[in-house]
Design a protein around this motif. Structure first.
Motif, PDB file in Angstrom:
ATOM      1  N   GLU A 149       0.804  -1.176  -0.027  1.00  0.00           N
ATOM      2  CA  GLU A 149      -0.154   0.344   0.325  1.00  0.00           C
ATOM      3  C   GLU A 149       0.723   1.572  -0.103  1.00  0.00           C
ATOM      4  OE1 GLU A 149      -2.483   0.066   3.640  1.00  0.00           O
ATOM      5  OE2 GLU A 149      -3.901  -2.262   2.219  1.00  0.00           O
ATOM      6  N   GLN A 195       3.288   0.491  12.386  1.00  0.00           N
ATOM      7  CA  GLN A 195       2.075  -0.251  12.441  1.00  0.00           C
ATOM      8  C   GLN A 195       0.997  -0.194  11.119  1.00  0.00           C
ATOM      9  OE1 GLN A 195      -0.056   1.215  14.854  1.00  0.00           O
ATOM     10  NE2 GLN A 195       1.438   0.715  16.067  1.00  0.00           N
ATOM     11  N   ILE A 196       2.406  -1.433  10.721  1.00  0.00           N
ATOM     12  CA  ILE A 196       2.417  -2.314   9.603  1.00  0.00           C
ATOM     13  C   ILE A 196       1.632  -3.301  10.027  1.00  0.00           C
ATOM     14  CG2 ILE A 196       3.657  -3.810   9.881  1.00  0.00           C
ATOM     15  CD1 ILE A 196       4.304  -3.392   6.355  1.00  0.00           C
ATOM     16  N   THR A 197       0.138  -3.724   8.527  1.00  0.00           N
ATOM     17  CA  THR A 197      -0.730  -4.784   9.249  1.00  0.00           C
ATOM     18  C   THR A 197      -0.099  -6.232   8.774  1.00  0.00           C
ATOM     19  OG1 THR A 197      -1.450  -4.745   6.719  1.00  0.00           O
ATOM     20  CG2 THR A 197      -2.685  -3.262   8.032  1.00  0.00           C
ATOM     21  N   LEU A 198      -1.024  -7.541   8.768  1.00  0.00           N
ATOM     22  CA  LEU A 198       0.153  -8.796   8.776  1.00  0.00           C
ATOM     23  C   LEU A 198       0.115  -8.816   7.035  1.00  0.00           C
ATOM     24  CD1 LEU A 198       0.248 -11.286   9.728  1.00  0.00           C
ATOM     25  CD2 LEU A 198      -1.717 -11.689   9.924  1.00  0.00           C
ATOM     26  N   GLU A 199      -1.214  -8.457   6.775  1.00  0.00           N
ATOM     27  CA  GLU A 199      -1.127  -9.249   5.143  1.00  0.00           C
ATOM     28  C   GLU A 199       0.217  -7.904   4.641  1.00  0.00           C
ATOM     29  OE1 GLU A 199      -3.920  -7.662   6.625  1.00  0.00           O
ATOM     30  OE2 GLU A 199      -4.973  -9.947   6.501  1.00  0.00           O
ATOM     31  N   GLN A 200       0.737  -6.667   4.485  1.00  0.00           N
ATOM     32  CA  GLN A 200       1.523  -6.141   4.585  1.00  0.00           C
ATOM     33  C   GLN A 200       2.652  -6.744   5.009  1.00  0.00           C
ATOM     34  OE1 GLN A 200       0.969  -2.593   1.849  1.00  0.00           O
ATOM     35  NE2 GLN A 200      -0.226  -4.359   1.959  1.00  0.00           N
ATOM     36  N   LEU A 207       0.857 -10.039  15.035  1.00  0.00           N
ATOM     37  CA  LEU A 207      -0.201  -9.825  14.374  1.00  0.00           C
ATOM     38  C   LEU A 207      -0.873 -11.034  13.768  1.00  0.00           C
ATOM     39  CD1 LEU A 207       1.860  -7.158  11.457  1.00  0.00           C
ATOM     40  CD2 LEU A 207       0.667  -6.632  14.341  1.00  0.00           C
ATOM     41  N   LYS A 231      -6.610 -10.122  16.720  1.00  0.00           N
ATOM     42  CA  LYS A 231      -6.677  -9.352  15.806  1.00  0.00           C
ATOM     43  C   LYS A 231      -6.462  -8.051  16.791  1.00  0.00           C
ATOM     44  CE  LYS A 231     -10.783  -6.323  17.122  1.00  0.00           C
ATOM     45  NZ  LYS A 231     -11.831  -6.096  17.068  1.00  0.00           N
ATOM     46  N   GLN A 232      -5.350  -6.661  15.624  1.00  0.00           N
ATOM     47  CA  GLN A 232      -4.152  -6.308  16.020  1.00  0.00           C
ATOM     48  C   GLN A 232      -5.161  -5.241  16.528  1.00  0.00           C
ATOM     49  OE1 GLN A 232      -2.789  -4.907  12.566  1.00  0.00           O
ATOM     50  NE2 GLN A 232      -1.227  -4.008  13.464  1.00  0.00           N
ATOM     51  N   LYS A 247      -4.081  -1.568  18.597  1.00  0.00           N
ATOM     52  CA  LYS A 247      -3.194  -0.086  18.217  1.00  0.00           C
ATOM     53  C   LYS A 247      -1.795   0.159  19.465  1.00  0.00           C
ATOM     54  CE  LYS A 247      -2.863   4.402  15.933  1.00  0.00           C
ATOM     55  NZ  LYS A 247      -3.109   3.787  14.422  1.00  0.00           N
TER      56      LYS A 247
END
Length: 1003
Positions: free
Chosen positions: A783, A811-816, A844, A847-848, A850
């Motif tokens: 992204e 703060q990256i997401t699991l998929e990224q 991650l 449930k992530q 913050k």
């Protein structure tokens, strides 16, 4: 009586073009009518011009005999609709009234506000509301109610006495006949994106909306004669004479300085001679005389402001923004433009004629084409819009039309045909089969009616108009996605009206040069003067690289066709490159001029010239009229035409002259003047045959020279700073080839190219010393916010230490995160990919939550020992293929199941001419062409296992219908052929080779 006529510019509504509207009106002896297209004034000026043109054609004998001539008085206006519902239509009393209507529509377009139900108060325009039996509106003095003949029966319950002077005849015109009504229904369905059967009655015109004799209208309204009187009075009060001029005047801004034309003249002269000193020194008399000659023509045509405005744009780009630009096109024929730094092409050195750009007999205005980098052009455009008064500057529009396959698709959709059937109808290979299908026959019939009709308005690639008076005198303005006001007609209409555009264009080649210079300074410390073209054009190392014919990444000369041409010409100098830039064009190549030029280039002593003048003028191009300037030369020096007439004749033969009578006169003058000079008649006929055949294909030498200058600049950077140049190419999104080709080329320079790394990569590719890191922007699926934030966070707060810290800081997401791990972008942790994939789920996988950037205490997590996990090179290569679109360090050849790499390599082809060979090539690109027999053939480009290019030709009789099956390696059996010392393969057999499967997919 016709207050509300729609042309085909009422997009997807009207069916009649302007010319037919006027012709039909004349045929019915209609003396005045109002063009009111829906929410646009695209055709307004064309309508006035067409009426004037057809009025002039009145037969003189009719006037002499006292017959009433079919004179048509044009009146213009706009019909205003909101979401396909008619609100009212406006009719201009005069030029000021049309401006009011255009201003009204423009304001709502630019501010993206819906049109109001009630029209504003216009001083110089009438408003006509549609009749409604249940509503009696309060009308201003300039407002009326239009009533159709079929609505007259409603007047029995309508308070006529209160509106007697406000009711007018309303007979809209939209179509010509029943056939066009059906076409209208198709257009409405396309416009509404619905089925033909679902178009509501209110969304269509009626079948009565056709031209009828005025007498018939009078009979329909004979019980209400006051309506006929009101309508006539309204139309009689309108006068468009302010638009009718016997002479076409430029509508561009007429002056640049505050002191007007006199000040412009003084300023342009001062700037020209200051630039003359910069370009040529103080004692170049030839250049000085050329400047004087051009200034005289510029003054006679009052073209000072156009030059000065362009100079102002260039000065802003160079001095304020430090932008690099290329001035190209016929403007490069001007020494004044050269002295003003609008262009870097020396017209004296190249023997370029100013008359090709500007002369006193030229009927159509010329313009400058200025290229900037693709990402800097917006700054220049904004400067122009800020520099000149609001309303006096706008983008040119374009008008796209319905095209062949697109029409079939649109018609198929509104008929409710399934997608597979529509796809079959648009497949050219099924044309014969389709013609037996009655549905397809029906589609073809509608296709013929709809073909080339206006479809939608858009924006010109770079044309900008700067007007002396508000542009809304001539058009309303749209607001396309670019966000700049845009006129509602195209460059051809602009030319008719009298506007010369400023072409502010863009190209990636300039971005390559600009960024390479920046990277060179940062990585090496060198300052490069890329404008010092006269010095490095004679550089032997540069010319040797040009002769080698491998200029990958260099503007205009990197394509397979151009690489081949450079080798065939053994091109090793600027002038040959200028010629190559011209003869590479498709029309030139297909006409046989390219082959003729190459043959003559290699055997100049065998060239036979028709006449000594031909040799004198064309010896540099071996008797071939490569350039448009060559055509002018021959018309001038052989036939004795002055340079202005020679250019007009050249334009006429290129299809840019509209009067056949005037053209025939010029042709006769060519022969007459040649005879006066004592030329042999038979030789003159042959000279004319060559001139006329070459003129349509030849290319502007100034244009070619501009391209060649930029090509040399790119080649200079690639030759002396190859690593930095290829990084710049990658960061400007490449050029002719796919991204992996440029990465491969970067590796060939000796640079060590690394996969993306969160601790070393930026958004784009960077290079430090010999190490180049691919940018995050090239990772498929990553992204944009992470592409920007990951390197930004690193620059602000230092390198990432471990996986946990990376996750918290970004703060990256699991998929990224998984994308980055699979590509190896987190290898700084020292852990392999499988371990990292396991670990990322620790942070991650649920449930992530913050996570805050700042922590008072670092939480210590338990560590677990994992079993040893296997990684393979093939698995990594597949991950790179998926996420980068190419494997970086494990080539496509290594993915092959076979170890066979071909019998010979590309470098050895010249030793096998005439022999049949086997080769293995990694697919680079292909080009499809159609033969004279309308069959397909292909040209392919490949890299061998050593990384060298070779080219293939696939003839129809030896090639399957679709020979290429995408990226990968192919086994090629073919005959080695040679054309002017350039070897290639004529393919006999061709197949894609199998590769190892992805171990993950197999599991």
């Amino acid at each position: 009586m016709f207050l509300n006529v729609h042309s085909s510019y009422s997009l997807k509504y009207g069916t009649i073009d302007i010319k037919r509207i006027v012709a039909q009106a004349r045929a019915l002896n209609i003396h005045q009518l109002v063009l009111t297209d829906i929410n646009n004034s695209t055709g307004a000026m064309e309508f006035i011009r067409e009426c004037e043109k057809q009025n002039i054609k009145i037969d003189k004998t009719e006037q002499d005999e006292g017959n009433v001539p079919y004179l048509i008085k044009p009146i213009i206006g706009i019909e205003f609709r909101l979401e396909h519902k008619l609100l009212y239509f406006g009719i201009a009393k005069n030029k000021e009234g049309m401006k009011e209507l255009n201003d009204f529509l423009t304001w709502h377009n630019l501010n993206q506000e819906p049109l109001p139900i009630k029209a504003p108060a216009f001083k110089n325009a009438f408003i006509v509301y549609p009749f409604c039996k249940d509503k009696q509106p309060a009308l201003a003095s300039n407002e009326f109610v239009g009533i159709r003949s079929e609505q007259l029966n409603h007047l029995y319950t309508y308070p006529i006495k209160n509106f007697k002077d406000k009711l007018v005849v309303w007979h809209p015109v939209t179509i010509t006949n029943k056939v066009e009504y059906r076409l209208h229904e198709y257009l409405r369905a396309v416009s509404l994106s619905t089925l033909l059967s679902m178009v509501q009655h209110g969304a269509k015109c009626t079948k009565k909306e056709i031209f009828i004799p005025e007498q018939e209208i009078k009979e329909q309204y004979n019980q209400y004669p006051f309506m006929l009187v009101n309508t006539s009075k309204l139309m009689d009060a309108c006068n468009m004479d302010a638009y009718l001029t016997t002479e076409k005047f430029s509508k561009n801004k007429k002056t640049y300085t505050k002191t007007g034309t006199h000040g412009d003249k003084i300023l342009l002269r001062r700037l020209a001679f200051r630039g003359l000193k910069y370009r040529y020194g103080l004692d170049n008399e030839v250049a000085r005389q050329r400047v004087e000659k051009e200034l005289k023509v510029i003054e006679a045509l009052n073209y000072h402001a156009y030059f000065l405005i362009t100079f102002d744009i260039i000065r802003f780009a160079i001095n304020k923004c430090k932008f690099y630009h290329v001035g190209r096109g016929s403007g490069a024929n001007s020494i004044v433009a050269y002295c003003l730094r609008i262009t870097d092409v020396d017209p004296i050195e190249l023997d370029l004629y100013f008359e090709r750009f500007l002369n006193e007999k030229r009927t159509s205005p010329p313009d400058f084409d200025i290229d900037f980098s693709w990402d800097e052009r917006i700054v220049i455009q904004q400067y122009i819009f800020d520099r000149y008064p609001k309303g006096d500057v706008a983008f040119l529009g374009t008008m796209s039309t319905f095209k062949d396959r697109a029409i079939i698709r649109e018609i198929g959709k509104v008929l409710g045909l399934p997608k597979d059937e529509i796809d079959g109808f648009t497949d050219p290979t099924k044309e014969r089969e389709n013609r037996l299908n009655p549905t397809y026959t029906k589609l073809l019939y509608v296709h013929q009616l709809m073909k080339n009709m206006p479809n939608q308005r858009s924006i010109h690639a770079g044309g900008i108009l700067i007007s002396e008076e508000p542009i809304t005198y001539y058009t309303a303005l749209d607001l396309p996605p670019k966000g700049f006001p845009t006129v509602q007609w195209d460059m051809y209409e602009a030319e008719f009206i009298g506007y010369e555009k400023f072409d502010i264009l863009s190209q990636r080649g300039i971005g390559h040069i600009r960024e390479a210079i920046k990277i060179i300074k940062e990585n090496i410390g060198d300052e490069v003067d890329i404008h010092d073209f006269k010095t490095f054009r004679h550089n032997p190392k540069l010319n040797a690289e040009l002769k080698a014919g491998q200029p990958i990444g260099c503007f205009y000369i990197e394509s397979p066709a151009m690489r081949q041409l450079l080798k065939k010409l053994t091109c090793e100098d600027y002038l040959t490159l200028v010629a190559a830039s011209s003869i590479i064009r498709p029309g030139v190549a297909s006409s046989g001029m390219m082959k003729m030029y190459i043959q003559s280039y290699h055997a100049p002593d065998k060239v036979e010239y028709l006449h000594p003048i031909m040799k004198e003028q064309l010896e540099d191009t071996y008797g071939v009229m490569v350039y448009q300037e060559d055509v002018i030369k021959i018309c001038h020096h052989y036939a004795g035409l002055d340079l202005a007439d020679a250019d007009i004749l050249r334009r006429a033969m290129s299809g840019k002259y509209r009067s056949k009578v005037e053209f025939d006169k010029l042709v006769q003058r060519f022969f007459d003047k040649a005879k006066e000079l004592g030329r042999d008649e038979e030789i003159t006929k042959e000279v004319w045959r060559q001139v006329s055949s070459f003129a349509g294909y030849s290319f502007s030498k100034a244009h070619s020279a501009s391209f060649a200058v930029e090509s040399y600049q790119s080649l200079y950077l690639k030759t002396y700073y190859p690593k930095e140049f290829m990084v710049a190419v990658l960061n400007n999104y490449g050029g002719f080839y796919s991204r992996w080709v440029y990465v491969h080329e970067l590796q060939k320079t000796g640079a060590k190219v690394h996969l993306p790394c969160v601790n070393n990569s930026d958004e784009v590719v960077n290079i430090k010393g010999n190490d180049a890191y691919l940018g995050l922007i090239g990772i498929q699926g990553l992204e944009g916010k992470f592409i920007e934030s990951i390197p930004r966070e690193r620059r602000l707060n230092g390198l990432y230490v471990d996986l946990e810290q990376f996750v918290k800081r970004t703060q990256i997401t699991l998929e990224q995160a998984i994308l980055l791990i699979r590509l190896g972008a987190l290898r700084f942790t020292g852990k392999d990919k499988k371990t990292l994939l396991w670990d990322i789920y620790t942070y991650l996988g649920h449930k992530q939550k913050k996570l805050n950037h700042a922590e008072l205490f670092k939480t210590i997590h338990k560590t677990f020992s994992l079993p040893e996990l296997e990684n393979s090179e093939i698995e990594d290569a597949y991950a790179e293929l998926e996420l980068l679109d190419f494997p970086l360090n494990f080539s496509m050849f290594n993915l092959l199941k076979t170890n066979y790499r071909g019998d010979i390599m590309a470098s050895d082809l010249h030793n096998h001419i005439g022999k049949t060979v086997k080769m293995v090539g990694n697919y680079v690109c292909e080009k499809t062409v159609h033969t004279i027999k309308n069959t397909k053939m292909w040209f392919g480009t490949f890299l061998d296992a050593k990384g060298d290019f070779f080219d293939t030709t696939h003839f129809p009789n030896t090639t399957p219908m679709y020979p290429f099956k995408g990226k990968g390696c192919y086994l090629i059996l073919g005959k080695v052929v040679e054309d002017f010392n350039f070897p290639s393969i004529e393919v006999l057999k061709f197949a894609k080779l199998d590769i190892h499967m992805n171990p993950v997919a197999v599991d």
